[in-house]
Design an enzyme around this catalytic site. Structure first.
Site, PDB file in Angstrom:
ATOM      1  N   PRO A 173      -1.194  -8.919 -13.715  1.00 19.91           N
ATOM      2  CA  PRO A 173      -2.308  -9.703 -13.195  1.00 19.91           C
ATOM      3  C   PRO A 173      -2.842 -10.756 -14.163  1.00 19.91           C
ATOM      4  CG  PRO A 173      -3.003  -7.454 -13.677  1.00 19.91           C
ATOM      5  CD  PRO A 173      -1.496  -7.482 -13.749  1.00 19.91           C
ATOM      6  N   ARG A 199      -5.880 -20.169 -18.618  1.00 22.03           N
ATOM      7  CA  ARG A 199      -6.715 -19.006 -18.893  1.00 22.03           C
ATOM      8  C   ARG A 199      -6.946 -18.838 -20.397  1.00 22.03           C
ATOM      9  NH1 ARG A 199      -4.336 -12.868 -18.722  1.00 22.03           N
ATOM     10  NH2 ARG A 199      -6.324 -11.807 -19.013  1.00 22.03           N
ATOM     11  N   TYR A 256      -4.463 -17.194 -25.199  1.00 18.03           N
ATOM     12  CA  TYR A 256      -3.160 -17.115 -24.537  1.00 18.03           C
ATOM     13  C   TYR A 256      -2.309 -18.385 -24.614  1.00 18.03           C
ATOM     14  CZ  TYR A 256      -5.171 -12.826 -22.637  1.00 18.03           C
ATOM     15  OH  TYR A 256      -5.744 -11.580 -22.500  1.00 18.03           O
ATOM     16  N   ASN A 295       5.104  -7.267 -19.281  1.00 16.36           N
ATOM     17  CA  ASN A 295       3.710  -7.465 -19.698  1.00 16.36           C
ATOM     18  C   ASN A 295       2.861  -7.072 -18.486  1.00 16.36           C
ATOM     19  OD1 ASN A 295       1.193  -8.175 -20.557  1.00 16.36           O
ATOM     20  ND2 ASN A 295       1.757 -10.239 -21.253  1.00 16.36           N
ATOM     21  N   GLU A 300       7.813  -3.371 -23.796  1.00 18.52           N
ATOM     22  CA  GLU A 300       6.436  -3.770 -23.471  1.00 18.52           C
ATOM     23  C   GLU A 300       6.042  -4.954 -24.346  1.00 18.52           C
ATOM     24  OE1 GLU A 300       3.610  -0.628 -24.167  1.00 18.52           O
ATOM     25  OE2 GLU A 300       1.890  -1.971 -23.975  1.00 18.52           O
ATOM     26  N   HIS A 322       2.961  -8.069 -25.222  1.00 13.65           N
ATOM     27  CA  HIS A 322       1.653  -8.683 -25.031  1.00 13.65           C
ATOM     28  C   HIS A 322       1.607  -9.964 -25.842  1.00 13.65           C
ATOM     29  CE1 HIS A 322       0.218  -5.184 -22.927  1.00 13.65           C
ATOM     30  NE2 HIS A 322       0.801  -4.458 -23.859  1.00 13.65           N
ATOM     31  N   ARG A 356      -8.489  -6.558 -30.518  1.00 12.23           N
ATOM     32  CA  ARG A 356      -9.425  -6.928 -29.452  1.00 12.23           C
ATOM     33  C   ARG A 356     -10.254  -5.695 -29.053  1.00 12.23           C
ATOM     34  NH1 ARG A 356      -6.300 -10.193 -25.004  1.00 12.23           N
ATOM     35  NH2 ARG A 356      -8.454 -10.695 -24.451  1.00 12.23           N
TER      36      ARG A 356
HETATM   37  C1  DQA Z   1      -2.298  -9.049 -22.342  1.00  9.96           C
HETATM   38  C2  DQA Z   1      -3.389  -8.207 -23.014  1.00  9.96           C
HETATM   39  C3  DQA Z   1      -4.171  -7.435 -21.983  1.00  9.96           C
HETATM   40  O1  DQA Z   1      -5.173  -6.651 -22.613  1.00  9.96           O
HETATM   41  C4  DQA Z   1      -4.846  -8.378 -21.022  1.00  9.96           C
HETATM   42  O2  DQA Z   1      -5.510  -7.656 -20.005  1.00  9.96           O
HETATM   43  C5  DQA Z   1      -3.912  -9.382 -20.436  1.00  9.96           C
HETATM   44  C6  DQA Z   1      -2.872  -9.961 -21.280  1.00  9.96           C
HETATM   45  C7  DQA Z   1      -1.552  -9.943 -23.352  1.00  9.96           C
HETATM   46  O3  DQA Z   1      -0.458 -10.388 -23.021  1.00  9.96           O
HETATM   47  O4  DQA Z   1      -2.066 -10.225 -24.436  1.00  9.96           O
HETATM   48  O5  DQA Z   1      -4.071  -9.801 -19.286  1.00  9.96           O
HETATM   49  O6  DQA Z   1      -1.352  -8.169 -21.766  1.00  9.96           O
END
Ligand code: DQA
Length: 138
Positions: free
Chosen positions: A10, A18, A23, A72, A96, A98, A105
Site C-alpha cells: 500500500p 509521497r 522515499y 515490500n 523483504e 524497505h 523510524r
Molecule cells: C516502507 C516502510 C514502511 O514502514 C511504510 O509503511 C511504507 C514503506 C519502506 O519501504 O520504507 O509504506 O515499507
C-alpha cells in the site's frame, strides 16, 4: 532466464509524490525501467496493490513457479499475519525490502511479520534496496 517479481504494498503507487524526503522523488515506473534495462538477463515482473488480499493472492500465484520474490509489503509488513503466512506457505524465496531504514523510524515499524519467513531482509538503501534484492537472486 530467471523469473523474479517485485511486489509492492500500500501507498507505494505514490512513490515520487509521497514524502520525498523519506522515499525519494523518482516514480517506481521510472526506476523499474532502469532496473529492467540494467538486468536484462532477468525477467522482472511487477505488481502493486493497496489491498491485503490481492497481495496474498499474488504471492500464492507466483510462489511455486518464480525464482524469487522481492517484497515490500509497506505498512502491511507491520500488521499482516496473513501476508507473513503466505510467505511461509510458498516455495519461492522472498527477500523483504524497505526503502527507508524502518529501525530508525517509529517503534511500530520495528516489527515485521515477513522477516521470520524471508530469505533475507534489505532496508534503508532507498530504491537501491530493490536492486540489491534482485542481485541476491543472480
Ligand atoms: C516502507 C516502510 C514502511 O514502514 C511504510 O509503511 C511504507 C514503506 C519502506 O519501504 O520504507 O509504506 O515499507
Amino acid at each position: 532466464m530467471k523469473k523474479v517479481i517485485i511486489i509492492n504494498g500500500p501507498n507505494l503507487n505514490l512513490l515520487g509524490k509521497r514524502e520525498p524526503a523519506i522515499y525519494g522523488s523518482l516514480t517506481f515506473n521510472e526506476f523499474l525501467e532502469k532496473v529492467k534495462q540494467k538486468y536484462s538477463k532477468v525477467d522482472i515482473d511487477y505488481f502493486q496493490s493497496n489491498i491485503e488480499g490481492e497481495l496474498i493472492d499474488k504471492i500464492q500465484e507466483v510462489g511455486f513457479s518464480y525464482d524469487g520474490i522481492v517484497l515490500n509489503a509497506a505498512a502491511y509488513t507491520h500488521t499482516s499475519i496473513g501476508i507473513g503466512d503466505a510467505v511461509k506457505a510458498i516455495e519461492t524465496p522472498v527477500v523483504e525490502v524497505h526503502i527507508s531504514n524502518t529501525f530508525n523510524r517509529e517503534e511500530f515499524r520495528h516489527q515485521s511479520y515477513i522477516s521470520p519467513n524471508a530469505k533475507g531482509v534489505i532496508l534503508g538503501f532507498g530504491l537501491q534496496s530493490y536492486e540489491l534484492a534482485i542481485q541476491s537472486f543472480l
